[in-house]
Design a protein around this motif. Structure first.
Motif, PDB file in Angstrom:
ATOM      1  N   THR A 117       0.824  -1.210   0.000  1.00 38.34           N
ATOM      2  CA  THR A 117       0.000   0.000   0.000  1.00 38.34           C
ATOM      3  C   THR A 117       0.855   1.257   0.000  1.00 38.34           C
ATOM      4  O   THR A 117       0.561   2.221  -0.715  1.00 38.34           O
TER       5      THR A 117
ATOM      6  N   LYS B 124       2.176   1.912  -3.427  1.00 35.59           N
ATOM      7  CA  LYS B 124       1.124   2.432  -4.302  1.00 35.59           C
ATOM      8  C   LYS B 124       0.862   3.904  -4.013  1.00 35.59           C
ATOM      9  O   LYS B 124       0.691   4.713  -4.930  1.00 35.59           O
TER      10      LYS B 124
ATOM     11  N   ARG C  94      -3.840   6.711   2.441  1.00 31.48           N
ATOM     12  CA  ARG C  94      -5.001   5.816   2.368  1.00 31.48           C
ATOM     13  C   ARG C  94      -5.831   6.113   1.115  1.00 31.48           C
ATOM     14  O   ARG C  94      -6.248   5.196   0.409  1.00 31.48           O
ATOM     15  N   ARG C  95      -6.077   7.375   0.860  1.00 32.22           N
ATOM     16  CA  ARG C  95      -6.878   7.760  -0.295  1.00 32.22           C
ATOM     17  C   ARG C  95      -6.159   7.434  -1.599  1.00 32.22           C
ATOM     18  O   ARG C  95      -6.762   6.893  -2.542  1.00 32.22           O
TER      19      ARG C  95
ATOM     20  N   CYS D 182      -6.145   3.707  -2.132  1.00 25.87           N
ATOM     21  CA  CYS D 182      -7.466   3.075  -2.006  1.00 25.87           C
ATOM     22  C   CYS D 182      -7.448   1.964  -0.955  1.00 25.87           C
ATOM     23  O   CYS D 182      -7.926   0.844  -1.177  1.00 25.87           O
ATOM     24  N   ASP D 183      -6.857   2.257   0.183  1.00 28.79           N
ATOM     25  CA  ASP D 183      -6.766   1.289   1.270  1.00 28.79           C
ATOM     26  C   ASP D 183      -7.136   1.999   2.566  1.00 28.79           C
ATOM     27  O   ASP D 183      -6.313   2.682   3.181  1.00 28.79           O
ATOM     28  N   ASP D 184      -8.370   1.820   2.996  1.00 31.83           N
ATOM     29  CA  ASP D 184      -8.871   2.528   4.177  1.00 31.83           C
ATOM     30  C   ASP D 184      -8.326   1.983   5.488  1.00 31.83           C
ATOM     31  O   ASP D 184      -8.579   2.563   6.549  1.00 31.83           O
TER      32      ASP D 184
ATOM     33  N   GLU E  56      -7.073  14.517   2.757  1.00 34.84           N
ATOM     34  CA  GLU E  56      -7.069  13.631   1.599  1.00 34.84           C
ATOM     35  C   GLU E  56      -7.878  14.164   0.420  1.00 34.84           C
ATOM     36  O   GLU E  56      -7.744  13.681  -0.711  1.00 34.84           O
ATOM     37  N   GLU E  57      -8.714  15.182   0.660  1.00 37.69           N
ATOM     38  CA  GLU E  57      -9.453  15.825  -0.422  1.00 37.69           C
ATOM     39  C   GLU E  57      -8.673  16.995  -1.021  1.00 37.69           C
ATOM     40  O   GLU E  57      -9.119  17.602  -1.993  1.00 37.69           O
TER      41      GLU E  57
END
Length: 471
Positions: free
Chosen positions: A56, A59, A119-120, A123-125, A260-261
């Protein structure tokens, strides 16, 4: 940024704040918290390149590097929040805190928002950053997945010996016992920032050795997770240890980051005191967290730490370079007083170095000894070994994003004084020995890229006393 609060005022308040500290009631099983409640930051030493955490992280790094540099979530922008030489200045760039009491809190905030972005991007919360426990004898090399040239976690801008696996960190350079032993927050934070923090930056080398580039190296974030973990471990020891929860500047100063936004956010010290309760993460294997709260002051007999100058030593400016440097000092006039203080259970004598600076990153550091005999072989096992200095940020001209400030180091010397007096030592010296990484398990002969100058040396004493009530 440097606070102007007096040390006496801070420590008096810190003692009062001890009554506000509560032990966390979080349940831990085998070093892990309930995964439904907390993110668990695991030790990278127990992972391989295919561990889901490492996958993760790779990525996330790749995805962040693919974003436009102007995107606050990009690798470039996030690294620049810690430091950069690029311009023009952008929101939150160059805001890292070193050499002051915001060191721990600012970096905790920085890691928290960076982790959410990871995380965002991946794509791993469930992702949580790992930590690098380099104090463990099995983890003194750079973790293998960071040495793989095909990995997104590899950068060539490191000491080549660290990247090849031949290089390793010496045990003394990552021994944080002296910092954890200190009872007061500024002393512990400063000590642990000096060692292991500065030493890991300098010995990994390359980008990591320079504030404006350090966060471009993916290992940076594992290093700082470990520094954050040490904050928890320091508090968990109890004994009056307390965060500066009654210091309004420390509590209420707002620092800017991005979520994350990509939205701008602000955070203060009061929002990050309790990692598990407020930020929802714990460290694998750590004891229950010791929680602090920003509450109104109540009456409580405070612990007061008072700092006093004993003697400003009349030594000329010192220059450290490629060779061992030994500086004679005269202690006869204060020998009796130093003897009493060194034996005291409530007093700590410090050797303080001020005006420490270099033109650029020296690339090495120096072990420091007080009272080492002229023909003795320097060893960290010696009772005369008092610590080690390495520059990162403060003290390096051109190495900080703010105005230049020389570095300051303070080393406890009670043990060295007692050893010298027991040996009826009459001639005292301060000795500086250049040190670098181990190569194939053996000490290397480091090249000093820039000499270090020390403007002044002094002896001080910090005494712990019970005080009256605060109102």
């Amino acid at each position: 940024m440097t606070s102007q609060i007096s040390r006496r005022s801070f420590f008096a308040k810190a003692g009062a704040a001890a009554s506000l500290t509560l032990l966390a009631q979080t349940a831990f099983n085998d070093g892990r918290a309930d995964a439904a409640s907390f993110f668990v930051r695991r030790n990278v030493g127990g992972m391989n390149a295919f561990d889901p955490v490492i996958t993760t992280y790779r990525k996330a790094v790749a995805a962040m590097r693919a974003l436009l540099p102007s995107d606050p979530r990009s690798w470039t922008y996030q690294a620049a929040i810690h430091g950069t030489l690029a311009g023009p200045p952008q929101v939150a760039w160059n805001t890292c805190q070193h050499g002051n009491y915001f060191f721990w809190s600012w970096h905790r905030m920085y890691l928290y928002w960076f982790e959410r972005i990871c995380r965002r991007m991946a794509c791993d919360d469930c992702f949580a950053l790992p930590y690098w426990d380099y104090n463990s004898p099995s983890e003194r090399q750079l973790p293998p997945m960071f040495r793989d040239p095909s990995s997104d976690l590899f950068v060539s801008q490191r000491d080549p010996n660290m990247n090849s696996g031949a290089g390793s960190l010496p045990a003394w350079a990552v021994d944080y016992s002296a910092g954890l032993a200190q009872l007061n927050f500024p002393g512990a934070s400063s000590s642990l920032e000096g060692l292991p923090h500065n030493w890991v930056h300098v010995l990994v080398g390359g980008w990591m050795g320079f504030v404006p580039t350090a966060a471009q190296d993916p290992i940076f974030f594992l290093h700082h997770c470990n520094m954050d973990r040490l904050w928890n471990l320091w508090l968990a020891q109890g004994g009056g240890r307390i965060d500066p929860v009654l210091d309004n500047t420390w509590k209420n100063t707002k620092w800017t980051f991005f979520d994350e936004e990509g939205a701008q956010v602000e955070m203060t010290g009061c929002e990050i005191l309790r990692a598990a309760q407020q930020l929802h993460y714990v460290y694998e294997g750590e004891p229950p967290q010791f929680n602090n709260y920003c509450l109104p002051i109540i009456k409580f007999p405070p612990i007061i730490f008072e700092k006093e100058l004993i003697l400003r030593l009349p030594v000329p400016p010192i220059t450290l370079g490629q060779e061992l440097v030994s500086v004679p000092i005269e202690l006869k006039a204060i020998k009796e007083r130093l003897g009493h203080l060194a034996e005291s259970k409530t007093a700590t004598v410090f050797l303080e170095l001020d005006g420490v600076e270099a033109e650029r990153q020296p690339g090495v550091g120096w072990q420091v000894y007080l009272g080492l005999a002229p023909n003795a072989i320097p060893s960290e096992e010696s009772p005369y070994y008092i610590g080690a200095l390495a520059l990162f940020g403060p003290g390096i001209r051109g190495g900080s994003h703010d105005k230049f400030e020389p570095a300051h180091f303070a080393f406890p010397v009670n043990r060295a004084l007692l050893a010298g007096f027991k040996a009826s030592q009459e001639r005292w010296t301060i000795t500086f020995v250049p040190r670098g990484i181990l190569i194939d398990g053996k000490p290397s002969q480091p090249k000093v890229e820039s000499p270090v100058k020390i403007a002044s040396v002094s002896l001080t004493v910090e005494t712990q006393k019970p005080g009256g009530e605060t109102k």
